[in-house]
Design a protein around this motif. Structure first.
Motif, PDB file in Angstrom:
ATOM      1  N   GLU A  80     -16.314   0.402  -5.606  1.00  0.00           N
ATOM      2  CA  GLU A  80     -17.053  -0.460  -6.527  1.00  0.00           C
ATOM      3  C   GLU A  80     -16.282  -0.654  -7.826  1.00  0.00           C
ATOM      4  O   GLU A  80     -16.690  -1.435  -8.689  1.00  0.00           O
ATOM      5  CB  GLU A  80     -18.425   0.147  -6.832  1.00  0.00           C
ATOM      6  CG  GLU A  80     -19.331   0.272  -5.614  1.00  0.00           C
ATOM      7  CD  GLU A  80     -20.627   0.980  -5.947  1.00  0.00           C
ATOM      8  OE1 GLU A  80     -21.266   0.594  -6.947  1.00  0.00           O
ATOM      9  OE2 GLU A  80     -20.987   1.925  -5.228  1.00  0.00           O
ATOM     10  N   SER A 247     -23.315 -10.489   8.080  1.00  0.00           N
ATOM     11  CA  SER A 247     -22.621  -9.741   7.037  1.00  0.00           C
ATOM     12  C   SER A 247     -21.393  -9.101   7.671  1.00  0.00           C
ATOM     13  O   SER A 247     -21.423  -8.729   8.851  1.00  0.00           O
ATOM     14  CB  SER A 247     -23.527  -8.653   6.452  1.00  0.00           C
ATOM     15  OG  SER A 247     -22.815  -7.823   5.558  1.00  0.00           O
ATOM     16  N   GLN A 248     -20.328  -8.984   6.910  1.00  0.00           N
ATOM     17  CA  GLN A 248     -19.124  -8.353   7.439  1.00  0.00           C
ATOM     18  C   GLN A 248     -19.448  -6.966   7.987  1.00  0.00           C
ATOM     19  O   GLN A 248     -18.948  -6.566   9.030  1.00  0.00           O
ATOM     20  CB  GLN A 248     -18.056  -8.260   6.352  1.00  0.00           C
ATOM     21  CG  GLN A 248     -16.702  -7.790   6.858  1.00  0.00           C
ATOM     22  CD  GLN A 248     -15.627  -7.908   5.780  1.00  0.00           C
ATOM     23  OE1 GLN A 248     -15.821  -8.514   4.735  1.00  0.00           O
ATOM     24  NE2 GLN A 248     -14.472  -7.328   6.028  1.00  0.00           N
ATOM     25  N   ARG A 249     -20.339  -6.250   7.265  1.00  0.00           N
ATOM     26  CA  ARG A 249     -20.836  -4.942   7.728  1.00  0.00           C
ATOM     27  C   ARG A 249     -22.352  -4.974   7.604  1.00  0.00           C
ATOM     28  O   ARG A 249     -22.890  -4.973   6.491  1.00  0.00           O
ATOM     29  CB  ARG A 249     -20.233  -3.804   6.895  1.00  0.00           C
ATOM     30  CG  ARG A 249     -20.684  -2.413   7.315  1.00  0.00           C
ATOM     31  CD  ARG A 249     -19.818  -1.341   6.663  1.00  0.00           C
ATOM     32  NE  ARG A 249     -19.809  -1.421   5.225  1.00  0.00           N
ATOM     33  CZ  ARG A 249     -20.709  -0.830   4.421  1.00  0.00           C
ATOM     34  NH1 ARG A 249     -21.683  -0.115   4.943  1.00  0.00           N
ATOM     35  NH2 ARG A 249     -20.625  -0.949   3.116  1.00  0.00           N
ATOM     36  N   THR A 251     -24.610  -2.918   7.900  1.00  0.00           N
ATOM     37  CA  THR A 251     -25.272  -1.779   7.264  1.00  0.00           C
ATOM     38  C   THR A 251     -25.029  -1.711   5.752  1.00  0.00           C
ATOM     39  O   THR A 251     -25.494  -0.774   5.104  1.00  0.00           O
ATOM     40  CB  THR A 251     -24.784  -0.469   7.908  1.00  0.00           C
ATOM     41  OG1 THR A 251     -23.344  -0.427   7.871  1.00  0.00           O
ATOM     42  CG2 THR A 251     -25.243  -0.359   9.354  1.00  0.00           C
ATOM     43  N   ASN A 252     -24.316  -2.675   5.201  1.00  0.00           N
ATOM     44  CA  ASN A 252     -24.061  -2.699   3.760  1.00  0.00           C
ATOM     45  C   ASN A 252     -25.393  -2.823   3.015  1.00  0.00           C
ATOM     46  O   ASN A 252     -26.070  -3.845   3.131  1.00  0.00           O
ATOM     47  CB  ASN A 252     -23.157  -3.884   3.422  1.00  0.00           C
ATOM     48  CG  ASN A 252     -22.816  -3.964   1.939  1.00  0.00           C
ATOM     49  OD1 ASN A 252     -23.383  -3.264   1.109  1.00  0.00           O
ATOM     50  ND2 ASN A 252     -21.880  -4.828   1.595  1.00  0.00           N
ATOM     51  N   PRO A 253     -25.791  -1.812   2.248  1.00  0.00           N
ATOM     52  CA  PRO A 253     -27.106  -1.843   1.584  1.00  0.00           C
ATOM     53  C   PRO A 253     -27.289  -3.065   0.687  1.00  0.00           C
ATOM     54  O   PRO A 253     -28.409  -3.567   0.541  1.00  0.00           O
ATOM     55  CB  PRO A 253     -27.115  -0.549   0.757  1.00  0.00           C
ATOM     56  CG  PRO A 253     -26.114   0.338   1.414  1.00  0.00           C
ATOM     57  CD  PRO A 253     -25.046  -0.574   1.945  1.00  0.00           C
ATOM     58  N   ASN A 254     -26.206  -3.546   0.082  1.00  0.00           N
ATOM     59  CA  ASN A 254     -26.311  -4.680  -0.836  1.00  0.00           C
ATOM     60  C   ASN A 254     -26.700  -5.965  -0.121  1.00  0.00           C
ATOM     61  O   ASN A 254     -27.198  -6.905  -0.752  1.00  0.00           O
ATOM     62  CB  ASN A 254     -24.984  -4.874  -1.577  1.00  0.00           C
ATOM     63  CG  ASN A 254     -25.096  -5.906  -2.686  1.00  0.00           C
ATOM     64  OD1 ASN A 254     -25.915  -5.774  -3.585  1.00  0.00           O
ATOM     65  ND2 ASN A 254     -24.288  -6.955  -2.605  1.00  0.00           N
ATOM     66  N   LYS A 255     -26.483  -6.032   1.202  1.00  0.00           N
ATOM     67  CA  LYS A 255     -26.833  -7.241   1.951  1.00  0.00           C
ATOM     68  C   LYS A 255     -28.307  -7.257   2.360  1.00  0.00           C
ATOM     69  O   LYS A 255     -28.781  -8.253   2.894  1.00  0.00           O
ATOM     70  CB  LYS A 255     -25.939  -7.379   3.189  1.00  0.00           C
ATOM     71  CG  LYS A 255     -24.475  -7.642   2.846  1.00  0.00           C
ATOM     72  CD  LYS A 255     -24.309  -8.915   2.025  1.00  0.00           C
ATOM     73  CE  LYS A 255     -22.841  -9.170   1.680  1.00  0.00           C
ATOM     74  NZ  LYS A 255     -22.670 -10.382   0.848  1.00  0.00           N
ATOM     75  N   HIS A 286     -21.253  -3.014  13.049  1.00  0.00           N
ATOM     76  CA  HIS A 286     -22.225  -1.914  12.932  1.00  0.00           C
ATOM     77  C   HIS A 286     -23.663  -2.348  13.211  1.00  0.00           C
ATOM     78  O   HIS A 286     -24.599  -1.618  12.873  1.00  0.00           O
ATOM     79  CB  HIS A 286     -22.150  -1.264  11.549  1.00  0.00           C
ATOM     80  CG  HIS A 286     -20.789  -0.734  11.202  1.00  0.00           C
ATOM     81  ND1 HIS A 286     -20.361   0.525  11.561  1.00  0.00           N
ATOM     82  CD2 HIS A 286     -19.741  -1.311  10.543  1.00  0.00           C
ATOM     83  CE1 HIS A 286     -19.125   0.699  11.137  1.00  0.00           C
ATOM     84  NE2 HIS A 286     -18.727  -0.392  10.522  1.00  0.00           N
ATOM     85  N   TYR A 303     -18.490  -8.413  14.968  1.00  0.00           N
ATOM     86  CA  TYR A 303     -17.757  -9.095  13.893  1.00  0.00           C
ATOM     87  C   TYR A 303     -16.932 -10.228  14.497  1.00  0.00           C
ATOM     88  O   TYR A 303     -16.180 -10.020  15.451  1.00  0.00           O
ATOM     89  CB  TYR A 303     -16.841  -8.115  13.159  1.00  0.00           C
ATOM     90  CG  TYR A 303     -15.998  -8.774  12.080  1.00  0.00           C
ATOM     91  CD1 TYR A 303     -16.573  -9.176  10.879  1.00  0.00           C
ATOM     92  CD2 TYR A 303     -14.640  -9.012  12.277  1.00  0.00           C
ATOM     93  CE1 TYR A 303     -15.817  -9.785   9.894  1.00  0.00           C
ATOM     94  CE2 TYR A 303     -13.877  -9.620  11.298  1.00  0.00           C
ATOM     95  CZ  TYR A 303     -14.470 -10.003  10.113  1.00  0.00           C
ATOM     96  OH  TYR A 303     -13.727 -10.621   9.138  1.00  0.00           O
ATOM     97  N   SER A 324     -29.766 -10.562   0.337  1.00  0.00           N
ATOM     98  CA  SER A 324     -28.836  -9.819  -0.511  1.00  0.00           C
ATOM     99  C   SER A 324     -29.464  -9.446  -1.846  1.00  0.00           C
ATOM    100  O   SER A 324     -30.291 -10.181  -2.386  1.00  0.00           O
ATOM    101  CB  SER A 324     -27.573 -10.640  -0.770  1.00  0.00           C
ATOM    102  OG  SER A 324     -26.802 -10.760   0.389  1.00  0.00           O
TER     103      SER A 324
END
Length: 425
Positions: A80, A247-249, A251-255, A286, A303, A324
């Motif tokens: 980050e 989303s690229q991932r 599991t990304n919490p921000n998404k 994921h 992906y 998001s």
């Protein structure tokens, strides 16, 4: 006019996709544009890569090591933060020398250092910098969330152990950025009006010209096609409604996948009939880790990096949902709209600029899963589908087409090449 677009990656990440599309749009509208990247992924002759030496990998590793040490050997927040303490000097490269305009995009993770950017500014060539996140306007972070330190001076950073101090890493990088920009003229372009407003408030950019131009999209590649054929090609159910998340991932919490899961559970509870004719498709890595949490049949598409196949995915869906927690001007919403697919997202960042509420989609209250569920149900079961589709296509043609975006950038380039005092927009 020769433009050199500088970005860390050629294709990976939203900024890379946007930079690539801009290069294509410029070349299609009479401008000779090239990209200079660290990570080249195709054989495109218009994309040049940095000289391949051992230093390239070392720049990335050294920066991460320095950040890791400042985080007291903890991985939390490791990606980050960017401090741009090392990178490649591009001013000696032939691509730099032949360019009339240097156009910076996302240049982090060892691509360019603050010293290298300063050298670019000292070269005398006009510099345009497109912000894909807030980093150029802050000291070290890409997401400010609720922090407003960047309006005056970054210090006491929330990302650093103990909340930082008045002379922490963020304060020192802030001063280096100030020195880098002092007396120099940079044309700052933001992709959304929201990010433009944030940039205007930055103490770092107080003397720079700031304007807003959205990312372009190729409407020949992203366009409506037969839904049943798209679903057949992907092995998705031929009938019923399909909710798409990308989303690229995953599991990304921000998404915000957690909010989509909750919204789907609410839909299934409040409208039991949805269970029989609704499914979820997840585009991104994921997905299999979270598929079992959704109350509807879920299809993990993995992906995908091929744009032709991505367009097929959008055309297979009935609604695209992007809950998001922080966004600039997401390419995914633009891609969905170009395929005639309405979107649902939170009222955050540039999303409300893209989704016209109840016209081409639904803008839900921030972090409100109940309102998100209401929006998904509205698009699938209440709205006029043909109206939503027509409004999506009209919005894209008017705002995000290659020709309209290229024209606006050409005007910015011409203005940047004219001698003029530093000013704000």
């Amino acid at each position: 006019m020769r433009v050199l677009i500088v970005n860390t990656s050629e294709r990976t990440g939203g900024a890379a996709v946007a930079a690539n599309r801009l290069m294509e749009a410029l070349n299609n509208n009479g401008i000779k544009a090239k990209m200079l990247v660290r990570d080249k992924e195709t054989t495109n002759l218009s994309v040049c890569e940095l000289p391949q030496t051992w230093k390239l990998r070392w720049h990335f590793l050294w920066e991460r090591l320095c950040i890791w040490l400042h985080l007291h050997l903890k991985r939390e927040h490791l990606f980050e933060i960017d401090i741009a303490n090392c990178g490649t000097d591009i001013t000696s490269l032939p691509e730099f020398k032949e360019a009339d305009i240097i156009h910076l995009h996302w240049i982090n993770q060892g691509m360019l250092s603050l010293k290298g950017i300063h050298k670019i500014l000292q070269s005398g060539k006009p510099v345009v910098w497109t912000m894909h996140d807030i980093w150029p306007a802050t000291a070290i972070c890409h997401l400010t969330m609720d922090c407003r330190q960047f309006e005056t001076q970054c210090q006491n950073c929330r990302l650093l152990p103990g909340g930082g101090s008045n002379n922490d890493l963020s304060a020192r990088i802030w001063k280096r950025k100030q020195q880098m920009l002092e007396g120099k003229r940079v044309t700052i372009v933001t992709c959304s009006q929201w990010l433009g407003g944030e940039a205007q408030k930055s103490g770092l950019l107080s003397q720079q010209y700031i304007t807003t131009i959205p990312n372009p999209i190729d409407t020949h590649r992203y366009r409506p096609s037969d839904k049943k054929k798209a679903r057949q090609a992907l092995g998705l159910p031929p009938d019923g409604h399909i909710i798409l998340f990308a989303s690229q991932r995953a599991t990304n919490p921000n998404k915000g996948m957690q909010y989509l899961i909750e919204a789907c559970k609410l839909m299934a509870s409040e409208h039991p009939d949805c269970r029989d004719n609704t499914s979820v498709a997840i585009l991104g890595g994921h997905a299999e880790e979270i598929a079992h949490l959704l109350p509807f049949p879920t299809h993990a598409l993995g992906y995908v990096n091929d744009e032709q196949r991505i367009a097929i995915v959008y055309n297979a869906a009935d609604v695209f949902v992007l809950p998001s927690l922080s966004e600039n001007l997401p390419n995914t919403i633009m891609e969905a709209m170009a395929c005639g697919v309405p979107s649902v997202g939170f009222r955050v960042g540039g999303i409300p600029e893209m989704i016209d509420h109840l016209s081409n989609g639904y803008v839900a209250n921030y972090r409100d899963a109940a309102d998100l569920a209401k929006g998904i149900h509205y698009v699938l079961y209440e709205a006029n589908q043909e109206m939503l589709k027509a409004n999506c296509l009209q919005k894209v043609a008017h705002n995000y087409s290659q020709q309209s975006v290229a024209k606006r950038y050409i005007e910015v380039y011409e203005q940047a090449m004219r001698p003029k005092e530093l000013k704000r927009n």
